[in-house]
Write a protein that holds these residues in place. Structure first.
Motif, PDB file in Angstrom:
ATOM      1  N   VAL A 122      17.945   2.791 -22.313  1.00 51.77           N
ATOM      2  CA  VAL A 122      19.973   3.570 -22.866  1.00 51.77           C
ATOM      3  C   VAL A 122      20.847   2.373 -23.286  1.00 51.77           C
ATOM      4  O   VAL A 122      21.100   2.923 -23.693  1.00 51.77           O
ATOM      5  CB  VAL A 122      20.146   4.224 -21.174  1.00 51.77           C
ATOM      6  CG1 VAL A 122      21.463   4.591 -21.291  1.00 51.77           C
ATOM      7  CG2 VAL A 122      18.676   5.228 -20.983  1.00 51.77           C
ATOM      8  N   ILE A 123      20.990   1.259 -22.667  1.00 52.50           N
ATOM      9  CA  ILE A 123      21.466   0.113 -23.446  1.00 52.50           C
ATOM     10  C   ILE A 123      22.269   0.138 -24.432  1.00 52.50           C
ATOM     11  O   ILE A 123      22.776   0.288 -25.584  1.00 52.50           O
ATOM     12  CB  ILE A 123      21.603  -0.803 -22.378  1.00 52.50           C
ATOM     13  CG1 ILE A 123      22.134  -0.416 -20.547  1.00 52.50           C
ATOM     14  CG2 ILE A 123      22.291  -1.685 -23.358  1.00 52.50           C
ATOM     15  CD1 ILE A 123      21.706  -1.950 -19.990  1.00 52.50           C
ATOM     16  N   CYS A 124      20.462  -0.001 -24.999  1.00 53.01           N
ATOM     17  CA  CYS A 124      20.156  -0.119 -26.694  1.00 53.01           C
ATOM     18  C   CYS A 124      21.149   1.230 -27.239  1.00 53.01           C
ATOM     19  O   CYS A 124      21.509   0.816 -28.562  1.00 53.01           O
ATOM     20  CB  CYS A 124      18.720  -0.506 -26.972  1.00 53.01           C
ATOM     21  SG  CYS A 124      19.015  -2.337 -26.333  1.00 53.01           S
ATOM     22  N   ALA A 125      20.491   2.674 -26.793  1.00 54.75           N
ATOM     23  CA  ALA A 125      20.839   3.603 -27.470  1.00 54.75           C
ATOM     24  C   ALA A 125      21.818   3.861 -27.626  1.00 54.75           C
ATOM     25  O   ALA A 125      22.711   4.361 -28.423  1.00 54.75           O
ATOM     26  CB  ALA A 125      19.891   4.856 -27.335  1.00 54.75           C
ATOM     27  N   LEU A 126      23.203   3.733 -26.387  1.00 53.62           N
ATOM     28  CA  LEU A 126      24.240   4.031 -26.241  1.00 53.62           C
ATOM     29  C   LEU A 126      25.115   2.730 -27.239  1.00 53.62           C
ATOM     30  O   LEU A 126      25.930   2.850 -27.243  1.00 53.62           O
ATOM     31  CB  LEU A 126      24.681   3.583 -25.218  1.00 53.62           C
ATOM     32  CG  LEU A 126      24.243   4.624 -24.296  1.00 53.62           C
ATOM     33  CD1 LEU A 126      25.122   5.188 -22.504  1.00 53.62           C
ATOM     34  CD2 LEU A 126      24.810   6.351 -24.431  1.00 53.62           C
ATOM     35  N   LYS A 127      24.614   1.970 -27.457  1.00 52.58           N
ATOM     36  CA  LYS A 127      25.051   0.414 -28.104  1.00 52.58           C
ATOM     37  C   LYS A 127      24.224   0.315 -29.220  1.00 52.58           C
ATOM     38  O   LYS A 127      24.424  -0.807 -29.913  1.00 52.58           O
ATOM     39  CB  LYS A 127      25.140  -0.426 -27.612  1.00 52.58           C
ATOM     40  CG  LYS A 127      25.644  -1.151 -25.904  1.00 52.58           C
ATOM     41  CD  LYS A 127      27.491  -0.002 -26.082  1.00 52.58           C
ATOM     42  CE  LYS A 127      27.925   0.283 -24.455  1.00 52.58           C
ATOM     43  NZ  LYS A 127      29.657   0.106 -24.718  1.00 52.58           N
ATOM     44  N   GLU A 128      23.873   1.019 -29.911  1.00 51.90           N
ATOM     45  CA  GLU A 128      23.065   1.072 -31.532  1.00 51.90           C
ATOM     46  C   GLU A 128      23.973   0.377 -32.097  1.00 51.90           C
ATOM     47  O   GLU A 128      25.256   0.731 -32.712  1.00 51.90           O
ATOM     48  CB  GLU A 128      22.907   2.599 -32.110  1.00 51.90           C
ATOM     49  CG  GLU A 128      22.151   2.565 -33.532  1.00 51.90           C
ATOM     50  CD  GLU A 128      21.710   3.652 -33.403  1.00 51.90           C
ATOM     51  OE1 GLU A 128      20.910   3.746 -34.927  1.00 51.90           O
ATOM     52  OE2 GLU A 128      22.681   4.721 -33.439  1.00 51.90           O
ATOM     53  N   GLY A 129      23.296  -0.855 -32.592  1.00 51.25           N
ATOM     54  CA  GLY A 129      23.728  -1.705 -34.088  1.00 51.25           C
ATOM     55  C   GLY A 129      25.094  -2.260 -33.517  1.00 51.25           C
ATOM     56  O   GLY A 129      24.909  -3.139 -34.256  1.00 51.25           O
TER      57      GLY A 129
END
Length: 310
Positions: A122-129
């Motif tokens: 979830v964290i990586c998806a919401l903070k993509e890139g």
């Protein structure tokens, strides 16, 4: 839904039957004579043809193959896997306690892996890139590429030997779970969280997210909907996590001297204790079939379209 569950169970039954047959066949294809293995384990100084024939009769090896298989299969349905060739004890009396110890380690590890995978995904998806996304993916790729036995050895040396914080072996207390669970989590969470991240990113581009934001829904509610839809894809992945971890604890159990099914199976292979090997293979295979069926049923409950595909 009830008819779908019945169909999935009906499909699983012949699959288990085929697996049991292959398990029995593969063990019997071994070039080693089980009768000779038994006599060697008993410490017989000189193995004669008469002793081999007597042992063959005691083990039922003089009966036709198909009769031996069905007798073994019916006995396994009652958790009777025969007796160990090495010590003569019932196989289930050895496999049962070891299986429970492995199952405890597997369940604890699975809970931690699922929690960490969802959190990081979830964290990586919401903070993509962004930096956190790149950092987490880079670190996870580095850690999951390490051999588990090497990673376990490094952790034991630093945490247990140098810092003297946690035990290196056994399962005497809750502290004994920490290091094995950490190693298993590092090995698998880095793989599963990427699936959650990918599924989250796919859902972030769906129209319902745009409509939700246009309607003034809070980001928390939108994220909750995205996560729920993303977990539908992850159910199959997490459903198979338990049997995969259960079957892959062999290395971890031997490194940490965990008295589980993995350690028992390695000893059985080294000593050529065929009944224990048969029981191990059949139990692991049955768990794969069981959890595959469970994950399909959960998917069907979450997505009605799946029910029509069967």
């Amino acid at each position: 839904m009830g008819s779908y569950i019945i169909k999935r169970i009906i499909i699983s039954v012949p699959l288990l039957f085929i697996i049991s047959f292959l398990t029995f066949v593969l063990i019997n294809l071994s070039p080693l004579d089980p009768n000779e293995v038994v006599l060697q384990a008993q410490g017989v100084p000189q193995i004669t043809d008469e002793l081999l024939e007597q042992t063959k009769e005691e083990l039922g090896m003089n009966k036709p193959f198909i009769l031996r298989y069905f007798a073994w299969f019916i006995a396994t349905l009652q958790f009777d896997f025969g007796n160990s060739y090495i010590n003569g004890k019932p196989v289930w009396s050895l496999v049962g306690p070891a299986f429970l110890n492995t199952l405890k380690l597997t369940l604890v590890s699975s809970v931690v892996i699922i929690f960490m995978s969802i959190l990081l995904g979830v964290i990586c998806a919401l903070k993509e890139g962004k930096l956190i996304d790149k950092s987490v993916r880079g670190i996870s790729f580095f850690l999951t590429s390490m051999p588990s036995y090497w990673l376990a050895s490094i952790i034991i040396w630093y945490v247990s030997v140098k810092l003297d914080l946690l035990p290196t072996s056994g399962m005497d207390s809750y502290k004994s779970y920490v290091l094995p669970v950490v190693v298993i989590t590092i090995s698998y969470a880095g793989i599963y969280f990427r699936n959650i991240r990918t599924s989250m990113l796919n859902n972030l581009n769906q129209d319902y997210v745009l409509y939700g934001r246009a309607s003034g829904l809070s980001e928390i509610k939108i994220t909750r909907h995205i996560l729920r839809n993303s977990l539908q894809v992850a159910v199959s992945i997490f459903g198979m996590a338990i049997p995969i971890i259960l079957s892959s604890t062999v290395v971890i159990e031997n490194v940490f001297a965990w008295p589980g099914l993995g350690s028992l199976s390695v000893n059985a292979i080294l000593s050529r204790d065929f009944p224990i090997i048969q029981a191990y293979v059949l139990i692991i295979a049955a768990f794969f079939v069981l959890f595959n069926t469970i994950s399909d049923i959960i998917n069907a409950a979450m997505n009605p379209k799946v029910r029509n595909d069967l």
